[in-house]
Design an enzyme around this catalytic site. Structure first.
Site, PDB file in Angstrom:
ATOM      1  N   ARG A  94      -4.947  -1.609  -3.135  1.00 41.21           N
ATOM      2  CA  ARG A  94      -4.750  -0.459  -2.257  1.00 41.21           C
ATOM      3  C   ARG A  94      -6.041  -0.188  -1.491  1.00 41.21           C
ATOM      4  NH1 ARG A  94      -2.798   0.882  -7.414  1.00 41.21           N
ATOM      5  NH2 ARG A  94      -0.537   1.235  -7.520  1.00 41.21           N
ATOM      6  N   LYS A 143      -4.605   3.652 -10.010  1.00 39.61           N
ATOM      7  CA  LYS A 143      -4.067   4.994 -10.222  1.00 39.61           C
ATOM      8  C   LYS A 143      -4.070   5.330 -11.709  1.00 39.61           C
ATOM      9  CE  LYS A 143      -1.083   5.266  -6.146  1.00 39.61           C
ATOM     10  NZ  LYS A 143       0.305   5.458  -5.645  1.00 39.61           N
ATOM     11  N   HIS A 162      -1.728  -1.155   3.949  1.00 41.34           N
ATOM     12  CA  HIS A 162      -0.562  -1.270   3.073  1.00 41.34           C
ATOM     13  C   HIS A 162       0.309  -2.448   3.473  1.00 41.34           C
ATOM     14  CE1 HIS A 162       0.236   1.109  -0.385  1.00 41.34           C
ATOM     15  NE2 HIS A 162       1.537   1.162  -0.166  1.00 41.34           N
ATOM     16  N   ARG A 213      -1.057  -5.323   1.737  1.00 41.06           N
ATOM     17  CA  ARG A 213      -0.648  -5.285   0.325  1.00 41.06           C
ATOM     18  C   ARG A 213       0.806  -5.758   0.174  1.00 41.06           C
ATOM     19  NH1 ARG A 213      -1.695  -2.772  -4.681  1.00 41.06           N
ATOM     20  NH2 ARG A 213      -0.009  -1.508  -5.562  1.00 41.06           N
ATOM     21  N   HIS A 231       1.126  -1.786 -10.614  1.00 34.42           N
ATOM     22  CA  HIS A 231       2.282  -0.898 -10.731  1.00 34.42           C
ATOM     23  C   HIS A 231       2.537  -0.579 -12.198  1.00 34.42           C
ATOM     24  CE1 HIS A 231       4.110  -2.389  -6.656  1.00 34.42           C
ATOM     25  NE2 HIS A 231       3.207  -1.463  -6.496  1.00 34.42           N
ATOM     26  N   TYR A 249      10.234  -5.523  -3.596  1.00 36.46           N
ATOM     27  CA  TYR A 249       9.892  -6.737  -2.855  1.00 36.46           C
ATOM     28  C   TYR A 249      10.976  -7.802  -2.950  1.00 36.46           C
ATOM     29  CZ  TYR A 249       5.371  -4.567  -2.505  1.00 36.46           C
ATOM     30  OH  TYR A 249       4.367  -3.680  -2.230  1.00 36.46           O
TER      31      TYR A 249
END
Length: 216
Positions: free
Chosen positions: A67, A91, A157, A160, A183, A192
């Site tokens: 990211r 994250k 993004h 990514r 994730h 995806y």
């Protein structure tokens, strides 16, 4: 008091699935080529250092799929080029390690790393020597995308999403892609699989033996 019928109704609102935007690998290559061309044309020490930084930004985004916030948060201690890996703080303060496997990427990052590190701990820095902002990364991408004559507005993004989609199209297990992207849930990564249907259609159009049969 009358009975409100809405009390017994069960309503489900399904939000439309927004597929991530991607670009072709040839578009990524064109962007990188423009950045390397600028690097090779640089004459002053200042322009050389800026170009080295720009190439490092683009290569890191495509090499790792990280990211933009993770990219800008990289510190010098997170980039171990001798061991060929990047430590990313994702994250929820979840740490992950991404290996760097391309020799040209290692060479590029090494060239940038040898520039004056100053006192700032950040790996990617602006002209004032401070941590590079997310907006600056967007401007860098936009600059070279325009030089490559791409009509689409390319964002970090999109880099990514393209990274993930290209890996999926190379038959990489989606669980590995989940781990690389950071994730927490496989559900997030599964979006995806919808994007890869474009490649699936192309494969079936070109490779399916029925398309080479003439019946009538």
């Amino acid at each position: 008091m009358g009975i409100n019928p809405f009390h017994v109704m069960k309503l489900k609102y399904k939000e439309p699935l927004l597929l991530p935007k991607t670009i072709n690998s040839s578009d990524i290559q064109a962007i990188l080529k423009m950045a390397y061309d600028e690097q090779n044309k640089a004459t002053t020490q200042y322009t050389k250092s800026q170009c080295n930084r720009d190439v490092a930004v683009l290569e890191l985004l495509f090499a790792t799929g990280m990211r933009v916030s993770e990219l800008c948060s990289l510190n010098n201690a997170d980039v171990n080029l001798s061991a060929r890996f990047i430590r990313i703080m994702g994250k929820g303060a979840k740490e992950r390690i991404i290996q760097l496997t391309n020799d040209e990427v290692i060479t590029t990052l090494t060239k940038y790393q040898k520039q004056d590190r100053e006192l700032d701990e950040s790996f990617l820095r602006n002209r004032d020597g401070h941590r590079l902002s997310e907006q600056s990364v967007r401007q860098i991408i936009n600059k070279y995308a325009k030089k490559a004559n791409l009509k689409m507005h390319v964002t970090p993004h999109i880099f990514r999403h393209t990274f993930a989609t290209l890996l999926l199209e190379e038959d990489v297990d989606i669980r590995y892609i989940q781990k690389i992207l950071g994730h927490s849930s496989i559900t997030t990564t599964q979006i995806y699989t919808h994007v890869s249907t474009k490649q699936q259609r192309l494969i079936l159009e070109i490779k399916h033996p029925r398309n080479r049969m003439t019946i009538h």
